[in-house]
Motif scaffolding. Structure first.
Motif, PDB file in Angstrom:
ATOM      1  N   TYR A 169       0.783  -1.554   0.082  1.00 29.43           N
ATOM      2  CA  TYR A 169      -0.218  -0.589   0.351  1.00 29.43           C
ATOM      3  C   TYR A 169       0.885   1.370  -0.457  1.00 29.43           C
ATOM      4  O   TYR A 169       2.289   1.034   0.598  1.00 29.43           O
ATOM      5  CB  TYR A 169      -1.072   0.194   1.488  1.00 29.43           C
ATOM      6  CG  TYR A 169      -0.552   0.186   2.731  1.00 29.43           C
ATOM      7  CD1 TYR A 169      -0.003  -0.794   3.340  1.00 29.43           C
ATOM      8  CD2 TYR A 169       0.539   1.395   3.380  1.00 29.43           C
ATOM      9  CE1 TYR A 169       1.070  -0.840   4.843  1.00 29.43           C
ATOM     10  CE2 TYR A 169       1.034   1.368   4.841  1.00 29.43           C
ATOM     11  CZ  TYR A 169       1.329   0.165   5.179  1.00 29.43           C
ATOM     12  OH  TYR A 169       2.005   0.174   6.402  1.00 29.43           O
ATOM     13  N   ASP A 170       0.185   2.378  -0.314  1.00 28.72           N
ATOM     14  CA  ASP A 170       0.887   3.412  -0.555  1.00 28.72           C
ATOM     15  C   ASP A 170       0.314   4.149   0.813  1.00 28.72           C
ATOM     16  O   ASP A 170       1.277   4.634   1.959  1.00 28.72           O
ATOM     17  CB  ASP A 170       0.320   4.643  -1.524  1.00 28.72           C
ATOM     18  CG  ASP A 170       1.578   4.516  -1.931  1.00 28.72           C
ATOM     19  OD1 ASP A 170       2.790   3.442  -2.485  1.00 28.72           O
ATOM     20  OD2 ASP A 170       0.750   3.813  -3.955  1.00 28.72           O
ATOM     21  N   PHE A 171      -1.989   3.999   0.891  1.00 27.65           N
ATOM     22  CA  PHE A 171      -1.726   4.521   1.891  1.00 27.65           C
ATOM     23  C   PHE A 171      -2.335   3.077   2.294  1.00 27.65           C
ATOM     24  O   PHE A 171      -3.733   2.712   1.302  1.00 27.65           O
ATOM     25  CB  PHE A 171      -2.793   5.288   1.601  1.00 27.65           C
ATOM     26  CG  PHE A 171      -1.873   6.898   1.740  1.00 27.65           C
ATOM     27  CD1 PHE A 171      -1.560   7.432   2.729  1.00 27.65           C
ATOM     28  CD2 PHE A 171      -2.468   7.287   0.174  1.00 27.65           C
ATOM     29  CE1 PHE A 171      -0.781   8.803   2.481  1.00 27.65           C
ATOM     30  CE2 PHE A 171      -1.388   8.512   0.281  1.00 27.65           C
ATOM     31  CZ  PHE A 171      -0.169   9.324   1.390  1.00 27.65           C
ATOM     32  N   LEU A 172      -2.446   3.116   4.563  1.00 25.14           N
ATOM     33  CA  LEU A 172      -3.449   2.311   4.180  1.00 25.14           C
ATOM     34  C   LEU A 172      -4.850   2.976   5.213  1.00 25.14           C
ATOM     35  O   LEU A 172      -4.763   3.967   6.016  1.00 25.14           O
ATOM     36  CB  LEU A 172      -2.549   1.326   5.510  1.00 25.14           C
ATOM     37  CG  LEU A 172      -3.567   0.594   5.655  1.00 25.14           C
ATOM     38  CD1 LEU A 172      -4.043  -1.339   4.845  1.00 25.14           C
ATOM     39  CD2 LEU A 172      -2.557  -0.897   6.897  1.00 25.14           C
ATOM     40  N   LEU A 173      -5.868   2.127   5.629  1.00 27.14           N
ATOM     41  CA  LEU A 173      -7.121   2.919   5.739  1.00 27.14           C
ATOM     42  C   LEU A 173      -7.202   1.777   6.246  1.00 27.14           C
ATOM     43  O   LEU A 173      -8.048   0.369   6.711  1.00 27.14           O
ATOM     44  CB  LEU A 173      -8.134   3.414   4.816  1.00 27.14           C
ATOM     45  CG  LEU A 173      -9.679   3.535   6.067  1.00 27.14           C
ATOM     46  CD1 LEU A 173      -9.652   4.830   6.828  1.00 27.14           C
ATOM     47  CD2 LEU A 173     -10.858   4.048   4.762  1.00 27.14           C
ATOM     48  N   LEU A 174      -7.391   1.399   8.255  1.00 27.83           N
ATOM     49  CA  LEU A 174      -7.811   1.152   8.677  1.00 27.83           C
ATOM     50  C   LEU A 174      -9.523   1.558   9.427  1.00 27.83           C
ATOM     51  O   LEU A 174      -9.708   1.980   9.650  1.00 27.83           O
ATOM     52  CB  LEU A 174      -7.005   0.747  10.384  1.00 27.83           C
ATOM     53  CG  LEU A 174      -5.497  -0.031   9.880  1.00 27.83           C
ATOM     54  CD1 LEU A 174      -4.688   0.614  11.433  1.00 27.83           C
ATOM     55  CD2 LEU A 174      -5.770  -0.858   9.772  1.00 27.83           C
ATOM     56  N   GLN A 196      -5.552  10.751  10.523  1.00 27.09           N
ATOM     57  CA  GLN A 196      -4.372   9.362  10.713  1.00 27.09           C
ATOM     58  C   GLN A 196      -3.632   8.622  11.874  1.00 27.09           C
ATOM     59  O   GLN A 196      -3.730   9.892  12.797  1.00 27.09           O
ATOM     60  CB  GLN A 196      -3.130  10.882  10.001  1.00 27.09           C
ATOM     61  CG  GLN A 196      -2.272  10.962   8.994  1.00 27.09           C
ATOM     62  CD  GLN A 196      -1.873  11.993   8.605  1.00 27.09           C
ATOM     63  OE1 GLN A 196      -1.800  12.845   8.636  1.00 27.09           O
ATOM     64  NE2 GLN A 196      -0.460  11.787   7.551  1.00 27.09           N
ATOM     65  N   THR A 197      -3.843   8.376  12.209  1.00 27.84           N
ATOM     66  CA  THR A 197      -2.847   7.750  13.117  1.00 27.84           C
ATOM     67  C   THR A 197      -1.503   8.311  13.533  1.00 27.84           C
ATOM     68  O   THR A 197      -0.819   8.528  12.449  1.00 27.84           O
ATOM     69  CB  THR A 197      -2.522   5.635  12.970  1.00 27.84           C
ATOM     70  OG1 THR A 197      -1.896   5.595  12.100  1.00 27.84           O
ATOM     71  CG2 THR A 197      -4.207   5.035  12.230  1.00 27.84           C
ATOM     72  N   SER A 198      -0.919   6.882  13.965  1.00 27.17           N
ATOM     73  CA  SER A 198       1.144   7.973  14.738  1.00 27.17           C
ATOM     74  C   SER A 198       1.281   7.395  13.410  1.00 27.17           C
ATOM     75  O   SER A 198       2.847   7.690  12.990  1.00 27.17           O
ATOM     76  CB  SER A 198       1.305   7.257  15.596  1.00 27.17           C
ATOM     77  OG  SER A 198       1.140   5.058  15.803  1.00 27.17           O
ATOM     78  N   ASP A 199       1.268   6.290  12.499  1.00 26.23           N
ATOM     79  CA  ASP A 199       1.706   6.219  11.006  1.00 26.23           C
ATOM     80  C   ASP A 199       1.359   7.091  10.095  1.00 26.23           C
ATOM     81  O   ASP A 199       0.392   6.275   9.975  1.00 26.23           O
ATOM     82  CB  ASP A 199       2.003   4.647  10.888  1.00 26.23           C
ATOM     83  CG  ASP A 199       2.524   4.425   9.536  1.00 26.23           C
ATOM     84  OD1 ASP A 199       2.463   5.176   8.808  1.00 26.23           O
ATOM     85  OD2 ASP A 199       3.320   3.585   9.498  1.00 26.23           O
ATOM     86  N   ILE A 220      -0.598   5.514   7.328  1.00 23.16           N
ATOM     87  CA  ILE A 220      -2.553   4.649   7.837  1.00 23.16           C
ATOM     88  C   ILE A 220      -3.433   5.789   8.612  1.00 23.16           C
ATOM     89  O   ILE A 220      -2.986   6.447   9.530  1.00 23.16           O
ATOM     90  CB  ILE A 220      -1.689   3.667   8.698  1.00 23.16           C
ATOM     91  CG1 ILE A 220      -0.867   2.627   8.244  1.00 23.16           C
ATOM     92  CG2 ILE A 220      -2.965   3.099   9.869  1.00 23.16           C
ATOM     93  CD1 ILE A 220       0.012   1.817   9.906  1.00 23.16           C
ATOM     94  N   TYR A 221      -4.353   5.791   7.476  1.00 22.60           N
ATOM     95  CA  TYR A 221      -5.430   6.246   8.308  1.00 22.60           C
ATOM     96  C   TYR A 221      -6.960   5.633   9.364  1.00 22.60           C
ATOM     97  O   TYR A 221      -6.667   4.328   8.739  1.00 22.60           O
ATOM     98  CB  TYR A 221      -5.953   7.189   7.500  1.00 22.60           C
ATOM     99  CG  TYR A 221      -5.421   8.537   6.670  1.00 22.60           C
ATOM    100  CD1 TYR A 221      -4.417   8.099   6.121  1.00 22.60           C
ATOM    101  CD2 TYR A 221      -5.713   9.435   7.267  1.00 22.60           C
ATOM    102  CE1 TYR A 221      -4.309   8.804   5.381  1.00 22.60           C
ATOM    103  CE2 TYR A 221      -5.005  10.426   6.503  1.00 22.60           C
ATOM    104  CZ  TYR A 221      -4.255  10.434   5.655  1.00 22.60           C
ATOM    105  OH  TYR A 221      -3.210  11.337   5.211  1.00 22.60           O
ATOM    106  N   ALA A 222      -7.181   5.791  10.239  1.00 24.25           N
ATOM    107  CA  ALA A 222      -8.210   5.249  10.734  1.00 24.25           C
ATOM    108  C   ALA A 222      -9.428   5.571  10.899  1.00 24.25           C
ATOM    109  O   ALA A 222      -9.676   6.855  11.238  1.00 24.25           O
ATOM    110  CB  ALA A 222      -7.565   4.894  12.398  1.00 24.25           C
ATOM    111  N   VAL A 223     -10.696   5.288  10.969  1.00 22.95           N
ATOM    112  CA  VAL A 223     -11.988   5.521  10.904  1.00 22.95           C
ATOM    113  C   VAL A 223     -12.563   4.663  11.716  1.00 22.95           C
ATOM    114  O   VAL A 223     -12.113   3.558  11.571  1.00 22.95           O
ATOM    115  CB  VAL A 223     -12.880   6.056   9.136  1.00 22.95           C
ATOM    116  CG1 VAL A 223     -11.061   7.007   9.135  1.00 22.95           C
ATOM    117  CG2 VAL A 223     -13.218   5.036   8.726  1.00 22.95           C
ATOM    118  N   GLY A 224     -13.704   5.384  12.414  1.00 21.38           N
ATOM    119  CA  GLY A 224     -15.427   4.081  12.616  1.00 21.38           C
ATOM    120  C   GLY A 224     -15.431   4.337  13.809  1.00 21.38           C
ATOM    121  O   GLY A 224     -14.058   5.080  15.138  1.00 21.38           O
TER     122      GLY A 224
END
Lengths: 566, 566
Positions: free
Chosen positions: B106-111, B292-295, B298-302
């Protein structure tokens, strides 16, 4: 001891009286009302005629006796004020029951005289079968005609609130109804294309809606019928029996048995004018934001006054109950030493039209054009709550905003469910000075029976923000019939949807096949995309633009286009 | 070409995928989902069990195929991500169908992994008749038990959204139901006294509601029944047939045939923790306002994340669909070079409980107390629309605000009509930073079928502003049972109203007789006034104070007092 005299005992006047008493136990409060009733539910009158509100009593919210007991207000009904004597600080009262006349002094005077129905000077309009509806005696007269004559056909002139409500009342009573409206739409607070939904609803119920047609003449033809008193008939009947022959501006004639004139109302300013109070440019009583007239001892509220428009700051006349009530309360505050200021009127309004609600707040497009205010607009048609949960209905929603700032200028909504809620949300957001960008973030109640995770309002805000950021390029319903040779029309709905209507000359490529078939489109032309409501059109738009096409998407889709012609 | 990998294909993940594609035709988008379904209507699951949503298909909003066709998203279901390899920027994928394992870059990861039901370690809870409800397979299992066993009694543990909705589903199916809730109220977003309306509603439907009771043990007793395969019985039945014997914290035991554990959910953070991403103080994945998470890759939502509370700015966990959807859209924006920031979560929520809606936004009183935020509060009970028009229902409304500034802190509403609308209005006003003083001026839709000239919100604002200006002095429902000898309780309702309940020790003087009988009251004591909902109490309060008495008015009146005990 302050003495407050109030002229007019309905919405604004009654609110002021109650508030004044709550603020001061010592104030002397006298409230005059020309008619026999105070504080009645004038908004309920058509619904009692139609039978939805069964008991007439329910319309009488307060009586002179209840006002006295609860608020120690001296209520005098059947009392017509014939003059304000500003120097002497008195009013001249004509007692309509015994004909006597007297002076009543005041420290502060509140004018809450309301407005009068406009009845144009049409030949023959003054007859026993033609009525306006403004108060309880008016209602009683209409009910009397219905009870005695059992009309099979009625005609309503005017497609505003009262006209539409009376149309529905007659329909409920099984009376065939013609609705005449001189303009090309009913419900003036919304724009023509939004009124199209109302027109379709009205016609679907079998009402004979004639748009762009005016009433030009009325002829009353009395029946030759002698009242059979011994058969229990009322003598009133004889006087009332007959038909009306109407002449219309389109050359048609029409025979009807009951005619309601509901063209609109005009501020009641007779007293104010005679007293030399300043009248505003629109013909209402002028007040400052403290609800004070040009005479500091005289306040005025409600349908009789001009008030500042919330958006433009210009004077406006909005004869609605909400502002009247709040103004009355505020006038009482200020008469008793407070310093409240009226914050302007947005003109938030709603009307039930059979199964539809039609509502608006802020400025409509007609007004924005007239005022030469730059605007952008979006349309969405989105389910009132989760579409998989029973009872979801489309909310057709229009939002207008300033092109660069995103400031909310106005909104309109039509549908069978959740219309009031969406307009209330915009009424609050507009009053708070929010932008369409901020509307994206609104966090509204969501559970399947009540809303959607992305509400109508969020969706409209997404579309509006896309426009502002250049992520979308709009075309509107009224441009579709005038495309140039540089433009190609693309319908991205599924073929099965086309049987319910499509726009002549469109190529049909379903959105889910677009990537595969993109080469069928001419790259040198602007692709004008439409789908049913605009959502898939946006997906197609983004795809085409990201593939290097020029494109536009029809906001509100085929649904807005089709109903604009209704 | 940007490559976006999304873990979790429901609300937040699916929104992000669709938005990413609309922004970029070139991005490569891969969406993994552990289960067999993407983008299903998880909020609809209880309603399909209860039969309101008849077709299971309606819950499947998108399929992998439809996602591919419309958005060119590579959806891989039954794919469990077992590791995030941050250095290599890959995830390890375990294919649950064929057992294979592979890396995806991935270039960007979404959790967007969501949350898991909390199932406490109660002895015996792991049995074939005990289920949680979070996804379609869970729903199918519950439906199977119902179809095969035809249970006559079910037990739900937990009075939150899912628990309440499952209770209602069972009731619709004619299954007798016990609802166990460890706290002293259901529907935690509202305060105890507002939940009282829900308790009364639940009990009125015959549900056995046990408050303050926890489940301590479960015993599964299988039926001795051999499946009659030739009679068409399913072998699954044999495995499922039986009863559960429940042991409760109050010493009672209970036999039931189906047990739903709906205590709550906990953010799914396994992957994030293993990858060394920062976890917030409440146990959710930490993100900045760009999602954005601490990385930074890597993004996270929900439901898996902590988010800033709109009021306090402190971290909060609000596992609701609205924020998840908007966060997903925003994460996609930011991954593709935009700069959107999340504006905080108010926690706006609503739940249907039989004929009632119970809703809230902002902070509740429990939270304000815990956070030591100074607040004032008001209660009103006002008709959802003009009371003379059919269908009007009381909206019971609570509003909390900062004592000196009037800043809105939170609101709660309960009723059969117009509850969603009132909470939405406050959700907008709060987000816009309005004060209760400004709420007085709100100009909301009014026609008799939809509202009142003075809406619930205007009325609550009047009461709140009266408090702020010193025009009213409140006493609250929980102080009434502890009056001092310096206080006298005065009931100003009509004698006829007392038969439905009154407060012990009150003197009864109807408000409309108060002026005449004022001398019956002791001038040296504080008069504690109450009426049915607080309105007449205010009229009496003003009268007494203006006559020199010390007084307080019970806000929300007898209605708030009585239901607080329900």
């Amino acid at each position: 001891m302050t003495k407050i005299v109030i002229i007019g005992g309905v919405a604004g006047g009654a609110s002021a009286a109650a508030r004044a008493r709550r603020l001061s136990e010592n104030a002397q409060i006298v409230m005059f009302e020309r008619g026999p009733f105070v504080s009645f539910a004038n908004c309920g009158l058509p619904y009692h005629i139609g039978g939805e509100i069964k008991e007439r009593n329910k319309l009488l919210l307060q009586t002179p006796e209840s006002f006295l007991a609860r608020f120690n207000v001296d209520v005098r009904v059947m009392s017509n004020i014939t003059a304000i004597n500003r120097e002497a600080k008195t009013v001249t009262v004509h007692n309509l029951i015994d004909g006597s006349e007297y002076q009543e002094s005041y420290d502060f005077l509140l004018l809450s005289p309301g407005a009068n129905p406009i009845v144009p000077p049409i030949p023959g309009v003054d007859n026993p079968l033609t009525h306006s509806l403004r108060n309880i005696p008016d209602m009683d007269k209409i009910l009397e005609v219905i009870a005695l004559n059992k009309p099979e056909h009625a005609t309503v002139v005017g497609g505003g609130f009262i006209g539409l409500e009376m149309m529905e009342a007659f329909h409920r009573l099984g009376i065939r109804t013609t609705l005449l409206e001189m303009a090309d739409q009913v419900m003036a607070p919304v724009d023509r294309e939004m009124a199209g939904f109302a027109h379709a609803e009205i016609r679907s119920k079998g009402v004979d809606l004639k748009l762009g047609v005016a009433l030009q003449g009325v002829e009353f033809v009395a029946n030759e019928h002698v009242t059979a008193l011994d058969a229990g008939e009322n003598t009133a009947h004889q006087h009332l029996e007959g038909q009306l022959h109407l002449t219309l501006s389109n050359g048609e004639t029409l025979t009807t048995e009951l005619l309601i004139m509901a063209i609109g109302v005009r501020p009641e300013t007779t007293l104010a004018k005679a007293a030399g109070l300043r009248i505003g440019e629109l013909g209402g009583i002028w007040t400052n934001t403290a609800m004070q007239t040009s005479d500091p001892a005289i306040y005025a509220v409600g349908d009789a006054i001009e008030e500042p428009d919330f958006i433009t700051g210009n004077p406006t006349i909005v004869p609605l109950a909400g502002p009247a009530n709040r103004q009355g309360r505020m006038a009482a505050d200020n008469m008793l030493g407070r310093h409240e200021t009226y914050q302007g009127t947005q003109g938030t309004a709603i009307c039930k039209i059979f199964d539809l609600a039609v509502a608006a707040t802020g400025k409509n497009e007609k007004q924005l054009k007239r005022a030469q205010i730059a605007y952008e607009k979006v349309y969405v048609h989105t389910a009132s709550h989760a579409s998989y949960y029973p009872g979801a209905e489309l909310v057709s929603f229009k939002l207008m905003f300033e092109p660069h700032t995103g400031k909310i200028l106005g909104a309109q909504a039509v549908g069978k469910d959740g219309v009031d809620k969406r307009i209330d949300i915009i009424a609050v957001a507009q009053r708070a000075g929010m932008t369409v960008e901020q509307l994206q973030h609104l966090e509204l109640t969501y559970a399947p029976p009540y809303g959607s995770a992305k509400d109508v309002i969020n969706q409209a805000a997404f579309v509006a923000t896309n426009l502002m950021k250049g992520d979308a390029k709009a075309i509107h319903f009224d441009e579709i019939d005038h495309l140039s040779s540089d433009q190609v029309l693309l319908d991205v709905r599924n073929p099965g949807e086309l049987k319910n209507g499509y726009i002549e000359g469109a190529i049909n490529i379903p959105v889910d096949q677009l990537r595969q078939r993109i080469n069928e489109l001419p790259k040198e032309k602007e692709i004008v995309i439409y789908c049913q409501v605009g959502l898939r059109g946006n997906v197609a738009y983004r795809q085409l633009v990201n593939h290097g096409f020029r494109a536009r998407n029809l906001l509100g889709g085929y649904r807005t286009y089709a109903f604009a012609k209704a």
